[in-house]
Design an enzyme around this catalytic site. Structure first.
Site, PDB file in Angstrom:
ATOM      1  N   LYS A 168      12.193 -29.180 -28.728  1.00  0.00           N
ATOM      2  CA  LYS A 168      10.945 -28.483 -28.131  1.00  0.00           C
ATOM      3  C   LYS A 168       9.840 -29.454 -28.209  1.00  0.00           C
ATOM      4  O   LYS A 168       9.846 -30.264 -29.454  1.00  0.00           O
ATOM      5  CB  LYS A 168      10.630 -27.258 -28.856  1.00  0.00           C
ATOM      6  CG  LYS A 168       9.584 -26.422 -28.218  1.00  0.00           C
ATOM      7  CD  LYS A 168       9.470 -25.024 -29.195  1.00  0.00           C
ATOM      8  CE  LYS A 168       8.292 -24.103 -28.683  1.00  0.00           C
ATOM      9  NZ  LYS A 168       8.323 -22.733 -29.353  1.00  0.00           N
TER      10      LYS A 168
ATOM     11  N   SER B 207       8.033 -18.447 -26.674  1.00  0.00           N
ATOM     12  CA  SER B 207       7.459 -19.646 -26.155  1.00  0.00           C
ATOM     13  C   SER B 207       8.551 -20.972 -26.143  1.00  0.00           C
ATOM     14  O   SER B 207       8.247 -21.862 -25.365  1.00  0.00           O
ATOM     15  CB  SER B 207       6.265 -20.412 -26.977  1.00  0.00           C
ATOM     16  OG  SER B 207       6.683 -20.673 -28.424  1.00  0.00           O
TER      17      SER B 207
ATOM     18  N   SER C 182       9.373 -16.604 -30.746  1.00  0.00           N
ATOM     19  CA  SER C 182       9.470 -17.496 -29.887  1.00  0.00           C
ATOM     20  C   SER C 182      10.829 -18.363 -29.772  1.00  0.00           C
ATOM     21  O   SER C 182      11.147 -19.203 -28.888  1.00  0.00           O
ATOM     22  CB  SER C 182       8.260 -18.665 -30.018  1.00  0.00           C
ATOM     23  OG  SER C 182       6.960 -17.904 -29.543  1.00  0.00           O
TER      24      SER C 182
END
Lengths: 96, 482
Positions: free
Chosen positions: B84, B159, B183
């Protein structure tokens, strides 16, 4: 619920410049969010409750200087938008 | 050899690398091919690293040396993964999907990255996300939304949308995401993969951009529970650089022994028409599945759970407003000129931050400001402790708490962007694990048919602090992994 003046104050505290359009939509959004979270007022609480997450306790490291290698220092300084020798340059803050 | 990526696991890949079915370079190339053909539509990867094959070659060297000395090489050696965009890998861009850090190069490795490097993984690239991890759909990325591989008109979730979509599209064998209010779990649910949010403190946050420091955890997303367990075992551990990390004996985990764990369901919380019919059906069917496998299902009560989302949307913005203060255009990142030093801050932050980030910073500033501190922040903190105590009380009679992961399957792109509260309501089942610090996992448990597309549905299991083991056991049972 929130006034433009209050929003201006928040933006000032948060150091974020807001346009008039920004403020218009933010006031509406704030109202709907605050209306939602205001439901917390219904709960009976003791405001002296100490916050915690599981068994995690606050810790402090020893008050000792930890040196940074020259390579690390170089890497950090390189990321600064305005670098002068081994300094990060900023605008003058103090009037003569 | 055509590698079957769809059915690949870390164990299978490791065995194939050992036997010589394929090399790390060939395995990496297989993933690069998938990314090349799918990423332009899905936008999971913001960047595929230029040196990926070089990394794979190094892994092949390690494997060759191990073969020569008749020893073993690490389970993760040569395994391609995605990271990420808010996790720092030294020398590489980490932008948190924000214009503010678009050209920022990480100056050090996150602890989780250091640990993965020691294993010899291959880092394929950095994955798209909501800007600064704020959002539930990846629509808040400054670099475009990530689309759901199961239906390109829908979101991948957020997210960690890029992290979940990458695994679902066979663009990585595993990925790392971050989870502050759901997330990792919600996008895993939307994309039909497994996502774990570890116990708070189990994984070091050093080198991961902080959003809500008392809520954040880094975790794996993969195709199987076993793979998530493998990654968790590598990245977990006490870290001197993160004072909030725990050790393996911080929590004494209850020994379940030979009996199956008891599953508790907060029935009262699953009423109401906010939950999609297909989600409820899949959830109830999952409970039936567990029953036939010998698990006992109990009704439990979590009296204050209906306040969890409100607590989250007071505490999280408060922590965000503090954590975002470091972005001032002085030390790193975007710099926009004002007339004075202070004006530089105003200009830089307005230019660099997206709408949702600004919204949350201001909300946080509000709840922390004098006159409102008691009414909002202090109050929310007190309710947070009450909610945690509800869960601890429930765990006196059950070992796992089950709910759906999200109240709906993936929604359409643009469907919730005009209504922040509607977007926030997607977090309703996931925030509790962050507020309480408990371990939680999302497992694919069913399908919703919408517009002729098959949309994945997630089942969320929550366990006691430090009890990831129970989640892995139940998860493997549920998915039929032996």
């Amino acid at each position: 619920m929130i006034t433009t003046q209050e929003l201006d104050n928040l933006a000032n505290l948060a150091r974020i410049k807001l346009t008039d359009d920004d403020k218009k939509s933010l006031i509406k959004e704030f109202d709907s969010i605050l209306t939602y979270v205001d439901q917390l007022k219904k709960v009976k609480v003791s405001l002296d409750t100490e916050g915690r997450v599981g068994a995690v306790k606050n810790v402090a490291r020893p008050d000792k200087v930890v040196s940074t290698s020259a390579a690390d220092r170089e890497g950090l300084l390189n990321e600064a938008p305005d670098r002068e020798a081994d300094f990060i340059a900023v605008k003058k803050m103090i009037e003569q | 050899m055509k590698i079957d990526l769809k059915n690949l696991t870390i164990q299978k890949a490791h065995e194939s690398l050992k036997k010589g079915d394929f090399t790390a370079v060939e395995l990496t190339q297989a993933y690069l091919n998938e990314i090349a053909s799918k990423n332009k539509d899905i936008n999971a990867y913001l960047e595929v690293f230029a040196d990926v094959i070089e990394q794979a070659k190094k892994a092949d060297q390690k494997i060759a040396e191990a073969r020569k000395s008749k020893s073993d090489f690490s389970l993760l050696c040569g395994i391609p993964c995605g990271i990420k965009d808010n996790i720092l890998i030294q020398g590489r861009i980490a932008s948190s999907a924000s214009k503010l850090l678009e050209d920022y190069h990480a100056t050090y490795d996150a602890t989780v990255i250091k640990k993965l490097k020691e294993q010899g993984v291959v880092f394929l690239g950095r994955l798209n996300m909501d800007e600064f991890a704020m959002g539930g759909s990846t629509e808040n990325s400054a670099f475009g939304v990530t689309k759901n591989p199961h239906d390109l008109s829908r979101v991948a979730g957020g997210s960690s949308g890029g992290s979940a979509a990458a695994v679902a599209m066979q663009g990585a064998l595993f990925t790392l995401g971050s989870d502050t209010g759901g997330s990792i779990r919600q996008p895993a649910s939307f994309c039909g993969v497994v996502g774990l949010k570890p116990t708070y403190g189990a994984v070091s946050r050093y080198g991961v951009m902080a959003m809500g420091s008392s809520l954040d955890q880094i975790g794996p997303i993969a195709n199987t529970v076993k793979d998530c367990e493998t990654i968790f075992d590598v990245i977990k551990g006490k870290d001197i650089k993160d004072g909030t990390t725990i050790s393996s004996d911080t929590y004494s985990t209850k020994m379940v022994g030979n009996k199956k764990p008891i599953i508790g369901v907060p029935k009262d919380f699953l009423k109401g028409d906010g939950i999609d019919k297909a989600v409820l059906e899949a959830f109830n069917k999952s409970l039936e599945d567990f029953k036939t496998k010998g698990y006992e299902i109990k009704d439990i009560s979590l009296p204050n759970i209906s306040y969890s989302l409100m607590v989250y949307y007071v505490l999280m913005p408060a922590e965000v407003s503090s954590n975002m203060a470091r972005f001032d255009g002085v030390k790193y990142g975007l710099h926009k000129d004002g007339k004075t030093v202070i004006e530089d801050y105003f200009e830089t932050r307005r230019a660099g931050f997206g709408k949702e980030v600004i919204r949350r910073i201001l909300l946080g500033t509000y709840v922390l400001s004098s006159g409102y501190y008691d009414a909002y922040y202090n109050r929310a903190n007190a309710v947070r402790v009450m909610i945690t105590n509800d869960f601890l009380k429930a765990f006196e009679s059950v070992d796992i708490i089950a709910t759906p992961t999200a109240p709906s399957p993936a929604f359409k792109i643009g469907e919730k962007t005009n209504d922040p509260v509607a977007m926030y309501l997607e977090d309703i089942f996931t925030v509790t694990a962050n507020l309480t610090g408990l371990a939680a996992v999302s497992l694919p448990c069913g399908i919703a048919e919408k517009d002729g597309k098959q949309l994945p549905i997630g089942l969320q299991l929550t366990a006691r602090h430090g009890d990831e083991k129970t989640l892995f056991g139940a998860g493997k049972d549920f998915l039929g992994e032996n």
